[in-house]
Design a protein around this motif. Sequence first.
Motif, mmCIF file in Angstrom:
data_model
loop_
_atom_site.group_PDB
_atom_site.id
_atom_site.type_symbol
_atom_site.label_atom_id
_atom_site.label_comp_id
_atom_site.label_asym_id
_atom_site.label_seq_id
_atom_site.Cartn_x
_atom_site.Cartn_y
_atom_site.Cartn_z
ATOM 1 N N PRO A 17 0.698 -1.318 -0.071
ATOM 2 C CA PRO A 17 -0.043 -0.178 -0.016
ATOM 3 C C PRO A 17 0.806 1.256 -0.087
ATOM 4 N N ASP A 18 0.456 2.229 -0.901
ATOM 5 C CA ASP A 18 1.058 3.384 -0.978
ATOM 6 C C ASP A 18 0.297 4.604 -0.603
ATOM 7 N N ALA A 19 0.418 5.284 0.394
ATOM 8 C CA ALA A 19 -0.529 6.322 0.991
ATOM 9 C C ALA A 19 -0.918 7.344 -0.198
ATOM 10 N N ALA A 20 0.324 7.874 -1.133
ATOM 11 C CA ALA A 20 0.027 8.820 -2.093
ATOM 12 C C ALA A 20 -0.858 8.394 -3.154
ATOM 13 N N ALA A 21 -0.698 6.976 -3.521
ATOM 14 C CA ALA A 21 -1.254 6.397 -4.696
ATOM 15 C C ALA A 21 -2.619 6.097 -4.196
ATOM 16 N N VAL A 22 -2.970 5.758 -2.926
ATOM 17 C CA VAL A 22 -4.342 5.531 -2.416
ATOM 18 C C VAL A 22 -5.182 6.918 -2.454
ATOM 19 N N ARG A 23 -4.613 7.897 -1.872
ATOM 20 C CA ARG A 23 -5.234 9.312 -2.125
ATOM 21 C C ARG A 23 -5.604 9.721 -3.378
ATOM 22 N N LYS A 24 -4.525 9.557 -4.393
ATOM 23 C CA LYS A 24 -4.832 9.929 -5.642
ATOM 24 C C LYS A 24 -5.985 9.205 -6.274
ATOM 25 N N LEU A 25 -5.986 7.750 -6.182
ATOM 26 C CA LEU A 25 -7.119 7.050 -6.579
ATOM 27 C C LEU A 25 -8.525 7.294 -6.103
ATOM 28 N N LEU A 26 -8.597 7.594 -5.051
ATOM 29 C CA LEU A 26 -9.775 7.982 -4.290
ATOM 30 C C LEU A 26 -10.236 9.360 -4.758
ATOM 31 N N ALA A 27 -9.474 10.161 -5.091
ATOM 32 C CA ALA A 27 -9.626 11.645 -5.634
ATOM 33 C C ALA A 27 -10.242 11.088 -6.924
ATOM 34 N N ALA A 28 -9.767 10.465 -7.668
ATOM 35 C CA ALA A 28 -10.067 10.006 -9.118
ATOM 36 C C ALA A 28 -11.609 9.394 -9.073
ATOM 37 N N ALA A 29 -11.619 8.703 -7.929
ATOM 38 C CA ALA A 29 -13.082 7.862 -7.777
ATOM 39 C C ALA A 29 -14.294 9.126 -7.538
ATOM 40 N N GLN A 30 -13.819 10.012 -6.638
ATOM 41 C CA GLN A 30 -14.556 11.265 -6.512
ATOM 42 C C GLN A 30 -14.852 12.026 -7.950
ATOM 43 N N ALA A 50 -19.629 6.506 -13.549
ATOM 44 C CA ALA A 50 -20.160 5.720 -12.194
ATOM 45 C C ALA A 50 -19.484 4.121 -12.004
ATOM 46 N N TYR A 51 -19.183 3.567 -13.109
ATOM 47 C CA TYR A 51 -18.475 2.271 -13.167
ATOM 48 C C TYR A 51 -17.256 2.435 -12.662
ATOM 49 N N GLU A 126 -25.321 3.057 -6.766
ATOM 50 C CA GLU A 126 -24.288 2.001 -6.047
ATOM 51 C C GLU A 126 -23.064 2.589 -5.907
ATOM 52 N N ALA A 127 -22.623 3.349 -6.901
ATOM 53 C CA ALA A 127 -21.331 3.877 -7.030
ATOM 54 C C ALA A 127 -21.100 4.881 -5.673
ATOM 55 N N SER A 128 -22.132 5.535 -5.581
ATOM 56 C CA SER A 128 -22.122 6.730 -4.432
ATOM 57 C C SER A 128 -21.889 5.952 -3.044
ATOM 58 N N LYS A 129 -22.789 5.002 -2.915
ATOM 59 C CA LYS A 129 -22.774 4.369 -1.741
ATOM 60 C C LYS A 129 -21.359 3.809 -1.387
ATOM 61 N N LEU A 130 -20.928 2.994 -2.567
ATOM 62 C CA LEU A 130 -19.607 2.287 -2.361
ATOM 63 C C LEU A 130 -18.529 3.248 -2.057
ATOM 64 N N LEU A 131 -18.663 4.321 -2.804
ATOM 65 C CA LEU A 131 -17.563 5.496 -2.329
ATOM 66 C C LEU A 131 -17.622 5.922 -0.910
ATOM 67 N N ALA A 132 -18.758 6.322 -0.462
ATOM 68 C CA ALA A 132 -18.786 6.495 0.923
ATOM 69 C C ALA A 132 -18.386 5.325 1.920
ATOM 70 N N HIS A 133 -18.763 4.026 1.553
ATOM 71 C CA HIS A 133 -18.377 2.819 2.250
ATOM 72 C C HIS A 133 -16.809 3.094 2.216
ATOM 73 N N THR A 134 -16.244 3.138 1.215
ATOM 74 C CA THR A 134 -14.867 3.180 0.825
ATOM 75 C C THR A 134 -14.010 4.179 1.749
ATOM 76 N N ARG A 135 -14.709 5.177 1.703
ATOM 77 C CA ARG A 135 -13.793 6.423 2.738
ATOM 78 C C ARG A 135 -14.062 6.055 4.163
ATOM 79 N N GLN A 136 -15.258 5.573 4.561
ATOM 80 C CA GLN A 136 -15.434 5.172 5.979
ATOM 81 C C GLN A 136 -14.423 4.012 6.246
ATOM 82 N N TRP A 137 -14.384 3.110 5.569
ATOM 83 C CA TRP A 137 -13.639 1.838 5.855
ATOM 84 C C TRP A 137 -12.168 2.175 5.704
#
Length: 149
Positions: A17-30, A50-51, A126-137
């Motif tokens: 796991p790479d913190a910078a890569a995780v943050r970048k992918l999370l921003a891309a998902a948003q 959305a997919y 579904e994508a919106s709910k999964l994104l919120a779940h991912t952030r919380q997780w």
Amino acid sequence: MTLQNLLAIKRLLAHAPDAAAVRKLLAAAQRNMTDAGVAGISTDNRFDAAYKCVMQCAMLGLWASGYRTATSQPGHHQTAIQCLTLTMSVPTPTVIVLDALRKQRNLSDYEGDPISEATLASCVDEASKLLAHTRQWLRDHHSDLLGDA
């Protein structure tokens, strides 16, 4: 099936796991969720955005857990989605819906099937709910990967 089993049969690969890569992918998902909400573009492209968010969330779950899909193997989207129960404890009924959306994406991309408004609405929801779940997780289980995000 466990993540270790999938690693053994080469459906998954070890991934640090790479913190910078995780943050970048999370921003891309948003960004993709934002794009999915733009009414001025086609239903098909909104569905794709959305997919893409769904896939990015699935990848985040794998990355944070120390894995990634073997993209050289066919079916890596299916593997990533099905691993959501193992990585982020996404309920099986939700994974079934997400996998149905994956199949619809394949029909759209590879056979030209148009995306209906109802399918778009389902994917965005579904994508919106999964994104919120991912952030919380991530906050609950891997806050070190989020930094100040």
